[in-house]
Design an enzyme around this catalytic site. Structure first.
Site, PDB file in Angstrom:
ATOM      1  N   ASP A  61      40.314  45.697  37.798  1.00  0.00           N
ATOM      2  CA  ASP A  61      38.248  46.012  38.961  1.00  0.00           C
ATOM      3  C   ASP A  61      38.142  45.421  37.229  1.00  0.00           C
ATOM      4  O   ASP A  61      38.197  46.625  36.032  1.00  0.00           O
ATOM      5  CB  ASP A  61      38.032  46.958  39.086  1.00  0.00           C
ATOM      6  CG  ASP A  61      37.405  47.210  39.363  1.00  0.00           C
ATOM      7  OD1 ASP A  61      36.390  46.832  38.860  1.00  0.00           O
ATOM      8  OD2 ASP A  61      36.828  48.160  40.088  1.00  0.00           O
ATOM      9  N   SER A 140      25.509  30.254  38.044  1.00  0.00           N
ATOM     10  CA  SER A 140      25.146  30.407  38.808  1.00  0.00           C
ATOM     11  C   SER A 140      22.955  30.423  38.309  1.00  0.00           C
ATOM     12  O   SER A 140      22.856  30.209  37.432  1.00  0.00           O
ATOM     13  CB  SER A 140      24.476  31.838  39.390  1.00  0.00           C
ATOM     14  OG  SER A 140      23.308  31.850  41.008  1.00  0.00           O
ATOM     15  N   TYR A 153      21.742  40.766  40.647  1.00  0.00           N
ATOM     16  CA  TYR A 153      22.879  39.668  40.326  1.00  0.00           C
ATOM     17  C   TYR A 153      21.606  38.292  39.535  1.00  0.00           C
ATOM     18  O   TYR A 153      23.101  38.444  39.421  1.00  0.00           O
ATOM     19  CB  TYR A 153      22.482  38.398  41.829  1.00  0.00           C
ATOM     20  CG  TYR A 153      23.599  37.904  42.135  1.00  0.00           C
ATOM     21  CD1 TYR A 153      25.260  37.408  41.804  1.00  0.00           C
ATOM     22  CD2 TYR A 153      23.223  36.451  41.886  1.00  0.00           C
ATOM     23  CE1 TYR A 153      25.693  36.878  41.347  1.00  0.00           C
ATOM     24  CE2 TYR A 153      23.124  35.117  42.192  1.00  0.00           C
ATOM     25  CZ  TYR A 153      25.014  35.002  41.630  1.00  0.00           C
ATOM     26  OH  TYR A 153      26.305  34.359  41.571  1.00  0.00           O
ATOM     27  N   SER A 156      21.592  39.857  36.239  1.00  0.00           N
ATOM     28  CA  SER A 156      23.013  40.427  35.696  1.00  0.00           C
ATOM     29  C   SER A 156      23.187  39.043  35.188  1.00  0.00           C
ATOM     30  O   SER A 156      23.864  38.570  34.398  1.00  0.00           O
ATOM     31  CB  SER A 156      24.197  40.643  37.148  1.00  0.00           C
ATOM     32  OG  SER A 156      24.355  39.465  38.188  1.00  0.00           O
ATOM     33  N   LYS A 157      23.398  37.161  36.444  1.00  0.00           N
ATOM     34  CA  LYS A 157      23.535  36.264  35.424  1.00  0.00           C
ATOM     35  C   LYS A 157      22.524  36.050  34.256  1.00  0.00           C
ATOM     36  O   LYS A 157      23.108  35.219  33.706  1.00  0.00           O
ATOM     37  CB  LYS A 157      23.381  35.206  37.119  1.00  0.00           C
ATOM     38  CG  LYS A 157      24.609  35.822  37.865  1.00  0.00           C
ATOM     39  CD  LYS A 157      26.220  35.639  37.045  1.00  0.00           C
ATOM     40  CE  LYS A 157      26.870  34.985  38.572  1.00  0.00           C
ATOM     41  NZ  LYS A 157      28.288  35.218  37.339  1.00  0.00           N
TER      42      LYS A 157
HETATM   43  N1  LIG Z   1      29.683  31.018  46.063  1.00  0.00           N
HETATM   44  C1  LIG Z   1      28.331  30.563  45.591  1.00  0.00           C
HETATM   45  O1  LIG Z   1      27.081  29.652  46.882  1.00  0.00           O
HETATM   46  C2  LIG Z   1      28.165  30.707  44.564  1.00  0.00           C
HETATM   47  C3  LIG Z   1      26.847  30.515  44.021  1.00  0.00           C
HETATM   48  C4  LIG Z   1      26.892  30.797  42.367  1.00  0.00           C
HETATM   49  C5  LIG Z   1      26.989  31.725  41.819  1.00  0.00           C
HETATM   50  N2  LIG Z   1      28.472  31.241  42.121  1.00  0.00           N
HETATM   51  C6  LIG Z   1      29.117  32.590  41.326  1.00  0.00           C
HETATM   52  O2  LIG Z   1      30.884  31.827  41.626  1.00  0.00           O
HETATM   53  C7  LIG Z   1      31.967  33.296  41.235  1.00  0.00           C
HETATM   54  C8  LIG Z   1      33.420  32.693  42.219  1.00  0.00           C
HETATM   55  O3  LIG Z   1      32.511  33.506  43.537  1.00  0.00           O
HETATM   56  P1  LIG Z   1      32.685  32.723  45.189  1.00  0.00           P
HETATM   57  O4  LIG Z   1      32.581  32.351  45.670  1.00  0.00           O
HETATM   58  O5  LIG Z   1      34.008  32.100  44.735  1.00  0.00           O
HETATM   59  O6  LIG Z   1      33.469  34.297  45.858  1.00  0.00           O
HETATM   60  P2  LIG Z   1      34.014  34.926  46.377  1.00  0.00           P
HETATM   61  O7  LIG Z   1      34.811  34.229  47.421  1.00  0.00           O
HETATM   62  O8  LIG Z   1      33.700  36.644  46.437  1.00  0.00           O
HETATM   63  O9  LIG Z   1      35.427  35.868  44.923  1.00  0.00           O
HETATM   64  C9  LIG Z   1      35.169  36.331  43.892  1.00  0.00           C
HETATM   65  C10 LIG Z   1      36.272  37.487  43.507  1.00  0.00           C
HETATM   66  O10 LIG Z   1      35.777  38.247  42.578  1.00  0.00           O
HETATM   67  C11 LIG Z   1      36.428  38.830  43.146  1.00  0.00           C
HETATM   68  N3  LIG Z   1      36.459  40.362  42.167  1.00  0.00           N
HETATM   69  C12 LIG Z   1      35.716  41.219  42.702  1.00  0.00           C
HETATM   70  N4  LIG Z   1      34.595  41.852  42.314  1.00  0.00           N
HETATM   71  C13 LIG Z   1      35.923  42.380  41.493  1.00  0.00           C
HETATM   72  C14 LIG Z   1      35.879  43.237  40.122  1.00  0.00           C
HETATM   73  N5  LIG Z   1      35.201  44.604  40.189  1.00  0.00           N
HETATM   74  N6  LIG Z   1      37.054  43.401  39.553  1.00  0.00           N
HETATM   75  C15 LIG Z   1      37.352  42.133  39.539  1.00  0.00           C
HETATM   76  N7  LIG Z   1      37.250  40.972  40.430  1.00  0.00           N
HETATM   77  C16 LIG Z   1      35.673  40.866  41.016  1.00  0.00           C
HETATM   78  C17 LIG Z   1      36.767  39.308  43.704  1.00  0.00           C
HETATM   79  O11 LIG Z   1      38.236  39.310  44.041  1.00  0.00           O
HETATM   80  P3  LIG Z   1      38.251  41.462  44.915  1.00  0.00           P
HETATM   81  O12 LIG Z   1      37.399  41.354  45.571  1.00  0.00           O
HETATM   82  O13 LIG Z   1      39.823  40.975  45.033  1.00  0.00           O
HETATM   83  O14 LIG Z   1      38.183  41.749  43.677  1.00  0.00           O
HETATM   84  C18 LIG Z   1      36.912  37.538  44.545  1.00  0.00           C
HETATM   85  O15 LIG Z   1      38.549  37.171  43.470  1.00  0.00           O
HETATM   86  C19 LIG Z   1      30.704  34.149  40.947  1.00  0.00           C
HETATM   87  O16 LIG Z   1      30.879  34.841  39.596  1.00  0.00           O
HETATM   88  C20 LIG Z   1      29.803  33.773  41.790  1.00  0.00           C
HETATM   89  O17 LIG Z   1      28.575  34.291  41.340  1.00  0.00           O
HETATM   90  C21 LIG Z   1      28.954  31.255  43.380  1.00  0.00           C
END
Ligand SMILES: NC(=O)c1ccc[n+]([C@@H]2O[C@H](COP(=O)([O-])OP(=O)(O)OC[C@H]3O[C@@H](n4cnc5c(N)ncnc54)[C@H](OP(=O)(O)O)[C@@H]3O)[C@@H](O)[C@H]2O)c1
Length: 259
Positions: A61, A140, A153, A156-157
């Site tokens: 975590d 992001s 969000y 934080s970013k």
């Molecule tokens: N999808 C989008 O549209 C988008 C757009 C802009 C930026 N992003 C960025 O891309 C990155 C990945 O996002 P995603 O879309 O792939 O989301 P996701 O499918 O929800 O994946 C998020 C990952 O972060 C892990 N996580 C969450 N809380 C955590 C914690 N406290 N400690 C360790 N790991 C943690 C989750 O695993 P567990 O729950 O197993 O811990 C999961 O593996 C993020 O930084 C997000 O802000 C995404």
């Protein structure tokens, strides 16, 4: 490029992180995969090994500093060094600031997206200096532009961007490079869950393509990448006509977020 490169991927249990792990595995990286859900991480690690890579799953975590320290030390113990820290773990809960009942969600976003990154970098940096390694942050558009409905969000970013930009300047001459990617909407399960049917109203990118761009930028040690042409245009317009962008973005929450 990443053959035998020791890469820590945070947030590797779902979404973009899984694709990052698989594509790095295809290149022969030595992976340390981190997230909270160990069963999902183990399955991703198993698939990475099937693809010919070395991979270990380390339940972490990243909001807990002691667990970040453990992640870094366990990786170094397993592989003898650390070459790349790929900070991908992150989450956001869309809500307007004036609709929040308390600050718990906002604080949780800062703890995960900003402090989670800082804590991993803090413990990894001494090892990254030894290997003239890479720090790669998954950011992001929300780290560049004020998108309504995502104040926790976005802040934080923004903080993560400020931290990594400062670090890059401080690390000049050490051989350690810092790359930041600014992503638009990536069609992960989490995005579909957050947006419901509204997901079809906006342009999205697949997690596979997103991971390719992240890995390419990391390989080339690029300073930053703003993904997609509309994304680049948005950021450019925000500098020269911010009021116009604000008015366009103000319409966004009602159209894209699930009520
Ligand atoms: N999808 C989008 O549209 C988008 C757009 C802009 C930026 N992003 C960025 O891309 C990155 C990945 O996002 P995603 O879309 O792939 O989301 P996701 O499918 O929800 O994946 C998020 C990952 O972060 C892990 N996580 C969450 N809380 C955590 C914690 N406290 N400690 C360790 N790991 C943690 C989750 O695993 P567990 O729950 O197993 O811990 C999961 O593996 C993020 O930084 C997000 O802000 C995404």
């Amino acid at each position: 490029m990443f053959k035998d490169n020791v890469v820590i991927v945070t947030g590797a249990s779902s979404g973009i992180g899984v694709q990052l792990a698989y594509q790095l595995a295809d290149q022969g990286a030595w992976l340390a995969l981190a997230a909270r859900r160990l069963d999902r991480l183990e399955a991703v690690a198993e698939e990475c090994r099937r693809r010919g890579a070395k991979a270990i799953a380390i339940q972490t975590d990243v909001t807990d500093e002691a667990q970040c320290k453990h992640l870094i030390e366990r990786t170094r113990d397993a592989y003898g060094r650390i070459d790349t820290l790929l900070i991908n773990a992150g989450h956001g809960k869309p809500q307007r600031f004036d609709a929040m009942h308390d600050l718990a969600d906002l604080k949780a976003e800062i703890a995960l997206n900003y402090l989670g990154a800082v804590q991993c970098v803090f413990y990894a940096l001494p090892y990254l200096k030894q290997t003239r390694g890479r720090i790669v942050g998954v950011g992001s558009f929300g780290g560049l532009v004020g998108i309504p409905g995502t104040s926790g969000y976005n802040s934080s970013k923004h903080a993560m961007r400020g931290f990594l930009n400062t670090l890059r300047a401080e690390l000049l001459g050490t051989g350690v490079t810092v790359t930041i990617l600014f992503l638009g909407a990536i069609r992960t399960e989490r995005l579909i869950e957050a947006m419901g049917n509204n997901v079809d109203k906006i342009p999205t990118m697949s997690p596979e393509r997103c991971a390719q761009i992240v890995i390419d930028a990391a390989a080339k040690r690029k300073r930053q990448v703003v993904m997609t042409l509309p994304g680049k245009l948005l950021v450019w317009l925000y500098q020269f006509a911010p009021g116009l962008v604000d008015r366009q973005l103000a319409r966004l929450p009602g159209r894209v977020y699930k009520e």
